[in-house]
Scaffold this motif. Structure first.
Motif, mmCIF file in Angstrom:
data_model
loop_
_atom_site.group_PDB
_atom_site.id
_atom_site.type_symbol
_atom_site.label_atom_id
_atom_site.label_comp_id
_atom_site.label_asym_id
_atom_site.label_seq_id
_atom_site.Cartn_x
_atom_site.Cartn_y
_atom_site.Cartn_z
ATOM 1 N N ALA A 256 0.867 -1.039 -0.056
ATOM 2 C CA ALA A 256 -0.025 0.016 0.440
ATOM 3 C C ALA A 256 0.835 1.502 0.251
ATOM 4 O O ALA A 256 0.530 2.315 -0.884
ATOM 5 C CB ALA A 256 -0.804 -0.195 1.236
ATOM 6 N N LYS A 257 1.713 1.482 1.112
ATOM 7 C CA LYS A 257 3.022 2.499 1.047
ATOM 8 C C LYS A 257 3.521 2.767 -0.512
ATOM 9 O O LYS A 257 3.536 3.718 -0.691
ATOM 10 C CB LYS A 257 4.000 2.286 1.829
ATOM 11 C CG LYS A 257 5.331 3.688 1.779
ATOM 12 C CD LYS A 257 6.095 3.473 2.735
ATOM 13 C CE LYS A 257 7.184 4.184 2.786
ATOM 14 N NZ LYS A 257 7.622 3.591 3.903
ATOM 15 N N MET A 258 3.825 1.478 -1.171
ATOM 16 C CA MET A 258 4.638 1.996 -2.631
ATOM 17 C C MET A 258 3.441 2.251 -3.470
ATOM 18 O O MET A 258 3.992 2.825 -4.197
ATOM 19 C CB MET A 258 4.948 1.094 -2.881
ATOM 20 C CG MET A 258 5.766 0.766 -4.576
ATOM 21 S SD MET A 258 6.072 -1.521 -5.174
ATOM 22 C CE MET A 258 7.811 -1.117 -3.642
ATOM 23 N N ALA A 259 2.001 1.407 -3.689
ATOM 24 C CA ALA A 259 0.878 2.166 -4.461
ATOM 25 C C ALA A 259 0.658 3.289 -4.277
ATOM 26 O O ALA A 259 0.552 4.143 -5.203
ATOM 27 C CB ALA A 259 0.122 1.336 -4.114
ATOM 28 N N VAL A 260 0.682 3.992 -2.939
ATOM 29 C CA VAL A 260 -0.169 5.180 -2.953
ATOM 30 C C VAL A 260 1.463 5.977 -2.831
ATOM 31 O O VAL A 260 0.839 7.768 -3.688
ATOM 32 C CB VAL A 260 -0.252 5.850 -1.147
ATOM 33 C CG1 VAL A 260 -0.681 6.847 -0.809
ATOM 34 C CG2 VAL A 260 -2.048 5.418 -1.214
#
Length: 509
Positions: A256-260
């Motif tokens: 999620a951190k990478m996608a956001v």
């Protein structure tokens, strides 16, 4: 013709004369030789007579010499025989006297034995009377007196055993500490890893607060799409230029951190784009997980692990415990365990692999119920890891591991977790641990005060000198240490020091 006949006759006459002269000459020569031979024979005969006479004289002299020597030896032998006879005669006389003396002594001893038997009987009678008198005076029987003596002796023996046990324990502890310090010091010096400073914070920076609205989307469709695709709670609050990601699964949180981050950088934020970015991030994180697992295996030199084991190791890269990265901790424990096992002569391969995989269960602890040690051992056994290594994984938090390598892995885990900077600790947890440590010590009788020092690595216990003597102080220290081991969970080791002090004060007026 006539001349020829005359010549022949003359020749014949000459030959006859020559033959006659030769005959007589040969006869004369033979006579002379015969005479010389007779003379030589006479000479040889004379020499033979002389040699014979000399040999006879020499033989007579030799015979006389031998006879003289033989007579001398015979005289010496006769003299030795006479001396031996005299000595034998003296020995016989001595033996006769000795036998006579022995007979006299034997008779004396028999007489003394009878006298001693009488005296012994008299002494027994006297002792019996004295014993009865003592029992009457003391008011206790012989059996009771023996019981008291045995009890006293038992107390003294117990006191001596405790003292010797303490001395022996101190000596063994000093030797063990020196050896352990040497091994651990060498291992830590050879490892020399970096201090872990990362924290378990999952947040994404934004270029401006306007981006928060775009992440939320119309009627919240974007934030719902992000949370649905990643399984992570996206928290948008008043924190300027920052959003927070909340999820128990560290891998999902990292995805999620990478996608956001990619969505914020790209600027195009809508449900279809969110699904595409999350899918790409999952593939990228999956590749990073595999690479991290392979790097860990390569760094520690462990071979032959199942690909699923390698993948689970890679997942530990995104797992933290008290601020310590679990994958880096596992690599450190594997290297430490190998060094310690090498120094102790244990199985280096088993210790290294057990150290690397000891926290394997933490990669699945959010999916499977149970402690991470048991989960890790079960997963390792599922993928055909040897029983010795599985035991190391299962026992690394137990007090009594089943093998030497299990002790090594547990020690390496404690060293890695306890070194300065390895883990972060909250103030509340620190105070709670210190108070629990002091409560354990104050629960024993005779303890006056106790203080936990050196961040809980040592506890000093002050005892009442009237209630606790020196030997009891040693026993109390051992009991407190055992109680701490049974009731508390702590990294490394805790030193227990019992202090007994007595003071005498007087005032000079």
């Amino acid at each position: 013709m006539l001349n020829t006949v005359i010549t022949i006759i003359a020749v014949l006459i000459g030959l006859g004369a020559g033959a006659l002269v030769g005959f007589y000459w040969k006869k004369i020569v033979n006579r002379r030789r015969l005479h010389e031979a007779h003379e030589d024979a006479e000479l040889l005969k004379s020499e033979a007579h002389e040699s014979k006479r000399a040999i006879i004289i020499e033989a007579k002299e030799e015979s006389l010499r031998i006879r003289t020597a033989t007579e001398s030896e015979l005289r010496e032998q006769r003299s030795e025989i006479k001396d031996s006879e005299r000595r034998l005669s003296k020995r016989e006389e001595q033996l006769d006297r000795r036998n006579h003396n022995l007979e006299i002594r034997e008779k004396t001893w028999h007489s003394k034995e009878k006298d001693l038997e009488l005296v012994r009987n008299e002494v027994d009678e006297v002792l019996k009377k004295q014993l009865e008198l003592l029992e009457n005076l003391a008011g206790i029987s012989n059996q009771e007196a023996e019981s008291l003596l045995l009890e006293k002796a038992s107390e003294e023996i117990q006191h001596e055993v405790t003292r010797r046990y303490r001395d022996y324990e101190e000596r063994i502890r000093e030797e063990a500490e020196d050896k352990a310090k040497s091994i651990i010091g060498q291992a830590i010096h050879r490892l020399a890893s970096d201090v872990v400073s990362e924290m378990t914070i999952a947040s994404v920076s934004l270029p401006s607060d306007d981006m928060k609205g775009r992440l939320i989307g119309r009627e919240g469709r974007n934030i719902r799409a992000i949370e649905k695709a990643t399984g992570v709670d996206l928290i948008i609050d008043d924190t300027p230029e920052q959003v927070t990601l909340s999820c128990f699964d560290p891998v999902r949180r990292e995805i999620a951190k990478m996608a956001v981050s990619k969505l914020v950088a790209d600027g195009r934020i809508h449900p279809a784009r969110i699904e595409d970015i999350v899918s790409k991030s999952e593939k990228e994180i999956s590749a990073n997980i595999w690479k991290s697992g392979e790097d860990a295996v390569f760094e520690t030199g462990v071979r032959g692990l199942h690909p699923e084991i390698v993948k689970l190791l890679g997942k530990l890269k995104y797992r933290y415990s008290y601020g310590e990265n679990v994958l880096l901790h596992s690599i450190e424990v594997g290297n430490l365990a190998a060094m310690i096992a090498s120094e102790l002569g244990a199985n280096v391969k088993t210790a290294k692999t057990g150290g690397l995989l000891h926290d394997l269960g933490k990669a699945l602890s959010h999916e499977i119920e149970g402690g991470h040690a048991k989960i890790g051992a079960d997963v390792a056994a599922k993928y055909k890891v040897s029983k010795a290594i599985c035991d190391c994984i299962a026992d690394h938090h137990d007090d009594e591991p089943r093998s030497v390598e299990g002790f090594v892995v547990a020690a390496a885990d404690a060293i890695s977790a306890a070194r300065p900077g390895a883990r972060s600790d909250t103030l509340e947890h620190y105070i709670e641990r210190i108070e629990a440590l002091e409560d354990v010590a104050t629960g024993f009788e005779g303890v006056e005060k106790c203080y936990a020092i050196q961040a809980g690595r040592e506890i000093r216990v002050l005892v009442k000198p009237d209630n606790v003597d020196d030997l009891m102080a040693s026993e109390l220290a051992r009991k407190i240490a055992n109680k701490i081991e049974e009731t508390l969970v702590y990294p490394g080791q805790i030193k227990v020091t019992v202090i007994r002090e007595s003071r005498s004060i007087e005032l000079a007026q």
